[in-house]
Design an enzyme around this catalytic site. Structure first.
Site, PDB file in Angstrom:
ATOM      1  N   ASP A  62       0.878  -1.159   0.000  1.00 33.88           N
ATOM      2  CA  ASP A  62       0.000   0.000   0.000  1.00 33.88           C
ATOM      3  C   ASP A  62       0.922   1.216   0.000  1.00 33.88           C
ATOM      4  OD1 ASP A  62      -1.565   2.208   0.647  1.00 33.88           O
ATOM      5  OD2 ASP A  62      -2.773   1.152   2.131  1.00 33.88           O
ATOM      6  N   TYR A 155      -8.708  15.396  -8.459  1.00 31.74           N
ATOM      7  CA  TYR A 155      -7.732  14.547  -9.148  1.00 31.74           C
ATOM      8  C   TYR A 155      -6.730  15.406  -9.914  1.00 31.74           C
ATOM      9  CZ  TYR A 155      -5.778  11.515 -12.762  1.00 31.74           C
ATOM     10  OH  TYR A 155      -4.922  10.854 -13.609  1.00 31.74           O
ATOM     11  N   LYS A 159      -2.519  15.564  -9.435  1.00 34.65           N
ATOM     12  CA  LYS A 159      -1.525  15.338 -10.486  1.00 34.65           C
ATOM     13  C   LYS A 159      -0.683  16.590 -10.741  1.00 34.65           C
ATOM     14  CE  LYS A 159      -2.249  11.008 -11.306  1.00 34.65           C
ATOM     15  NZ  LYS A 159      -1.212  10.011 -10.981  1.00 34.65           N
TER      16      LYS A 159
END
Length: 252
Positions: A62, A155, A159
């Site tokens: 993870d 999102y 990024k």
């Protein structure tokens, strides 16, 4: 073989872009550590690489947990005795929808996987690279980082953080001969496609998204793998701090 004698960790390598990167690296001579939280997918990819004559091990990790990332490095060194490249490919998104409909738990999960993972791989692997004369990070960002659109706001932001962090890492770690680069894929036909589109994955909906890409198709795992292969190879020995858009012209 462009990566003969090198060892690479590829996170999120149990499917999609990560699988393409891991398979390509192995075909080009690298020892590959297939890291994924999905045991079935990760083992499948590692087994396929070994069956094809490559060298791979699967490590469940993870990437948002420090202990898991530390164990990933330890397993890599135990299996192959060294490390040359880390591909931070593991990533996730929220479904395309208005920004205020994304709840706090989703936000935290996105930043933990997309951004914190880069902090953790740096924390655990930069000291190894420094002690052994250098290394390379390849961080998978997105065209969303540089040409954001409504519906994927959080999102997009994660990024964007990947891109800025990578450039700053490149500047800071250059004197240690540690290279840090990004690859910015455009949307691909992976398991996250419907989430990115925010609508069902139908031919009609795909056509609408394809209309924004001048070369007229989605990115493929092999497209992304080819870019990562170059950045991991000695051919890119003087390349750091760059973001390579693999987008069919999407960001033009």
């Amino acid at each position: 073989m462009r990566l003969k004698g090198k060892t690479a960790i590829v996170t999120g390598a149990g499917s999609g872009f990560g699988e393409g990167i891991a398979t390509t690296f192995a075909r080009e001579g690298a020892n590959v550590v297939v890291a994924d939280i999905n045991e079935a997918g990760g083992k499948r990819v590692a087994d396929a690489i070994n069956s094809a004559g490559g060298r791979a091990v699967f490590v469940r990790a993870d990437v948002s947990r420090s202990d898991d990332v530390a164990a990933l490095l330890a397993a890599t060194l135990e299996a192959f005795g060294g490390l040359d490249t880390v591909v931070n490919n593991a990533g996730t998104t929220h479904r395309n929808r208005p920004m205020l409909e994304v709840d706090e738990a989703e936000f935290d999960r996105i930043y933990a996987i997309n951004v914190k993972s880069i902090y953790l791989t740096a924390k655990h692997m930069v000291p190894h690279f420094r002690a052994h004369g250098g290394g390379s990070f390849i961080n998978i960002a997105s065209t969303a980082a540089i040409r954001p659109r409504p519906g994927l706001t959080w999102y997009n932001g994660s990024k964007g953080a990947v891109v800025t962090t990578s450039k700053s890492m490149a500047a800071e770690l250059g004197p240690d001969n540690i290279r840090v680069n990004c690859v910015n894929p455009v949307i691909g036909a992976t398991g996250l496609l419907a989430d990115f589109m925010g609508v069902p994955d139908t031919p009609e909906n795909r056509k609408r998204f394809l209309g924004t890409i001048p070369l007229g198709r989605f990115s493929t795992p092999q497209d992304i793998a080819n870019a990562c292969l170059y950045l991991a190879s000695d051919e890119a020995a003087f390349i750091t701090g760059t973001c390579l858009e693999v987008d069919g012209g999407r960001c033009v």
